[in-house]
Design an enzyme around this catalytic site. Structure first.
Site, PDB file in Angstrom:
ATOM      1  N   GLY A   1      -2.090   0.647 -16.155  1.00  0.00           N
ATOM      2  CA  GLY A   1      -0.951   0.474 -17.037  1.00  0.00           C
ATOM      3  C   GLY A   1       0.307   0.120 -16.274  1.00  0.00           C
ATOM      4  O   GLY A   1       0.252  -0.357 -15.141  1.00  0.00           O
TER       5      GLY A   1
ATOM      6  N   GLU B   1       3.918  -8.889 -14.461  1.00  0.00           N
ATOM      7  CA  GLU B   1       3.397 -10.247 -14.442  1.00  0.00           C
ATOM      8  C   GLU B   1       2.154 -10.375 -13.574  1.00  0.00           C
ATOM      9  O   GLU B   1       1.280 -11.204 -13.845  1.00  0.00           O
ATOM     10  CB  GLU B   1       4.476 -11.209 -13.950  1.00  0.00           C
ATOM     11  CG  GLU B   1       4.123 -12.685 -14.050  1.00  0.00           C
ATOM     12  CD  GLU B   1       3.908 -13.174 -15.481  1.00  0.00           C
ATOM     13  OE1 GLU B   1       3.238 -14.209 -15.652  1.00  0.00           O
ATOM     14  OE2 GLU B   1       4.425 -12.520 -16.414  1.00  0.00           O
TER      15      GLU B   1
ATOM     16  N   HIS C   1      -0.312  -8.189 -13.331  1.00  0.00           N
ATOM     17  CA  HIS C   1      -1.453  -7.827 -14.172  1.00  0.00           C
ATOM     18  C   HIS C   1      -1.776  -8.935 -15.178  1.00  0.00           C
ATOM     19  O   HIS C   1      -2.947  -9.257 -15.413  1.00  0.00           O
ATOM     20  CB  HIS C   1      -1.151  -6.544 -14.957  1.00  0.00           C
ATOM     21  CG  HIS C   1      -0.937  -5.335 -14.115  1.00  0.00           C
ATOM     22  ND1 HIS C   1       0.307  -4.786 -13.896  1.00  0.00           N
ATOM     23  CD2 HIS C   1      -1.808  -4.555 -13.424  1.00  0.00           C
ATOM     24  CE1 HIS C   1       0.201  -3.722 -13.135  1.00  0.00           C
ATOM     25  NE2 HIS C   1      -1.073  -3.555 -12.823  1.00  0.00           N
TER      26      HIS C   1
ATOM     27  N   GLN D   1      -7.378   9.340  -7.646  1.00  0.00           N
ATOM     28  CA  GLN D   1      -6.925   8.504  -6.530  1.00  0.00           C
ATOM     29  C   GLN D   1      -5.509   8.840  -6.091  1.00  0.00           C
ATOM     30  O   GLN D   1      -4.935   8.151  -5.255  1.00  0.00           O
ATOM     31  CB  GLN D   1      -7.038   7.026  -6.890  1.00  0.00           C
ATOM     32  CG  GLN D   1      -6.120   6.523  -7.977  1.00  0.00           C
ATOM     33  CD  GLN D   1      -6.480   5.109  -8.401  1.00  0.00           C
ATOM     34  OE1 GLN D   1      -7.526   4.875  -9.017  1.00  0.00           O
ATOM     35  NE2 GLN D   1      -5.630   4.149  -8.054  1.00  0.00           N
TER      36      GLN D   1
ATOM     37  N   GLU E   1      -5.079  -9.151  -5.260  1.00  0.00           N
ATOM     38  CA  GLU E   1      -5.265  -9.121  -3.810  1.00  0.00           C
ATOM     39  C   GLU E   1      -4.176  -8.331  -3.082  1.00  0.00           C
ATOM     40  O   GLU E   1      -4.287  -8.125  -1.875  1.00  0.00           O
ATOM     41  CB  GLU E   1      -5.334 -10.548  -3.271  1.00  0.00           C
ATOM     42  CG  GLU E   1      -6.622 -11.264  -3.677  1.00  0.00           C
ATOM     43  CD  GLU E   1      -6.744 -12.658  -3.081  1.00  0.00           C
ATOM     44  OE1 GLU E   1      -5.747 -13.148  -2.484  1.00  0.00           O
ATOM     45  OE2 GLU E   1      -7.824 -13.272  -3.217  1.00  0.00           O
ATOM     46  N   LYS E   2      -3.145  -7.865  -3.796  1.00  0.00           N
ATOM     47  CA  LYS E   2      -2.159  -7.012  -3.132  1.00  0.00           C
ATOM     48  C   LYS E   2      -2.843  -5.764  -2.587  1.00  0.00           C
ATOM     49  O   LYS E   2      -2.533  -5.302  -1.490  1.00  0.00           O
ATOM     50  CB  LYS E   2      -1.033  -6.628  -4.088  1.00  0.00           C
ATOM     51  CG  LYS E   2       0.056  -5.782  -3.410  1.00  0.00           C
ATOM     52  CD  LYS E   2       1.193  -5.491  -4.341  1.00  0.00           C
ATOM     53  CE  LYS E   2       0.851  -4.430  -5.338  1.00  0.00           C
ATOM     54  NZ  LYS E   2       0.695  -3.079  -4.698  1.00  0.00           N
ATOM     55  N   ASP E   3      -3.785  -5.222  -3.367  1.00  0.00           N
ATOM     56  CA  ASP E   3      -4.582  -4.086  -2.911  1.00  0.00           C
ATOM     57  C   ASP E   3      -5.872  -4.621  -2.286  1.00  0.00           C
ATOM     58  O   ASP E   3      -6.976  -4.419  -2.803  1.00  0.00           O
ATOM     59  CB  ASP E   3      -4.891  -3.159  -4.084  1.00  0.00           C
ATOM     60  CG  ASP E   3      -3.635  -2.526  -4.655  1.00  0.00           C
ATOM     61  OD1 ASP E   3      -2.888  -1.919  -3.884  1.00  0.00           O
ATOM     62  OD2 ASP E   3      -3.397  -2.663  -5.869  1.00  0.00           O
TER      63      ASP E   3
ATOM     64  N   MET F   1       4.807  -8.030  -6.483  1.00  0.00           N
ATOM     65  CA  MET F   1       4.984  -7.266  -7.714  1.00  0.00           C
ATOM     66  C   MET F   1       4.139  -6.002  -7.673  1.00  0.00           C
ATOM     67  O   MET F   1       2.985  -6.023  -7.255  1.00  0.00           O
ATOM     68  CB  MET F   1       4.613  -8.114  -8.921  1.00  0.00           C
ATOM     69  CG  MET F   1       5.618  -9.190  -9.239  1.00  0.00           C
ATOM     70  SD  MET F   1       5.269  -9.981 -10.832  1.00  0.00           S
ATOM     71  CE  MET F   1       6.669 -11.104 -10.914  1.00  0.00           C
TER      72      MET F   1
ATOM     73  N   SER G   1       3.896  -1.914  -9.819  1.00  0.00           N
ATOM     74  CA  SER G   1       4.452  -0.957 -10.775  1.00  0.00           C
ATOM     75  C   SER G   1       5.430  -0.014 -10.087  1.00  0.00           C
ATOM     76  O   SER G   1       6.385   0.467 -10.707  1.00  0.00           O
ATOM     77  CB  SER G   1       3.325  -0.154 -11.428  1.00  0.00           C
ATOM     78  OG  SER G   1       2.422  -1.014 -12.102  1.00  0.00           O
TER      79      SER G   1
END
Length: 282
Positions: free
Chosen positions: A31, A35, A37, A61, A148-150, A188, A190
């Site tokens: 959640g 942008e 997501h 997590q 791909e940020k994670d 970006m 959250s």
């Protein structure tokens, strides 16, 4: 868009999508959508006839001193965004549905989960692998999409799917989508919402310092010295701590001391109470 929060309702909804023919794509989220997501949703819509999304803030997590209680929860707002993008099914289970009383199973993925965020957040990737394995079994998608940020998370999920012989989706159908960035280059996230105006301005130093380091590495600069300079640049910019700044193989996540043609730069740094991560190809 149909929103369901019970497993029996989910299975009926998935069966109905299957009866209509075509492939189902899943976009798992916690959640607080942005942008980045929505880019995953749009990519999923290009490759599948039906798009499902999940929203579940996964307690397994989060570490003992992390931001589980503070993590933003805005289900109605997120639901409106997903519906506007054409998502047909939203799976939004409460914690007691995902982890009923007596729940006792954990999924651990060795190797790619070690080091980087795995070192700084013990148990984090066990929680990720466990919840994603459950989501895959619940929704049974043909394909799935992650940001791909994670990058390390994506590697963990692909290894889990490969090692457990998952077929919905198979490891080769777990797709990474390139990082979506703000105008100043910050990835970006959250958690960017946690930053004050001053911290947000300082945070833009993270992608700048990474690009500067990559330029030096491309000119065969000494890796250890270059990473030291990156750390110093972030400190000067106002970051309180750099958890790691490392060059690793993009596929295996094994540490590297130079560019082997498949290298990525991984950085995690803290500003105020917010931990930011980023990665870039070298």
């Amino acid at each position: 868009m149909q929103t369901v929060s019970r497993l029996d309702m989910l299975r009926s909804a998935v069966d109905a999508l299957r009866a209509g023919g075509g492939t189902i794509a899943l976009v798992p989220t916690m959640g607080a959508l942005h942008e980045g997501h929505l880019t995953l949703v749009r990519e999923a819509a290009k490759r599948a006839e039906h798009v499902a999304a999940s929203i579940f803030v996964n307690p397994r997590q989060f570490g003992a001193n992390e931001d589980l209680d503070a993590y933003p929860r805005q289900l109605q707002h997120d639901s409106d965004l997903l519906e506007a993008e054409g998502v047909e099914l939203l799976w939004a289970p409460p914690a007691d549905v995902m982890y009923p009383e007596g729940y006792a199973t954990n999924v651990t993925v060795a190797g790619v989960s070690e080091g980087l965020c795995g070192a700084d957040r013990p148990g984090h990737f066990d929680g990720v692998a466990t919840v994603v394995c459950k989501l895959f079994n619940q929704v049974r998608p043909d394909i799935a999409f992650f940001g791909e940020k994670d990058w390390q998370q994506l590697a963990v999920i692909r290894r889990m799917a490969r090692d457990l012989d998952l077929s919905q989706p198979e490891a080769g159908n777990i797709h990474g989508v390139p990082i979506v960035r703000e105008a100043d280059g910050l990835a970006m996230s959250s958690r960017n919402a946690y930053l004050s105006a001053e911290q947000r301005e300082a945070a833009a130093a993270l992608p700048r310092a990474m690009r500067d380091a990559i330029a030096l590495l491309s000119d065969r600069a000494d890796a250890e010295r270059t990473l030291g300079n990156l750390r110093a640049a972030l400190s000067v910019a106002g970051f309180d701590r750099v958890d790691y700044a490392e060059i690793r193989d993009a596929d295996t996540l094994a540490p590297l001391d130079s560019d082997n043609g498949n290298a990525r730069l991984f950085v995690a740094a803290r500003i105020g109470g917010t931990r930011l991560i980023d990665n870039m190809a070298v």
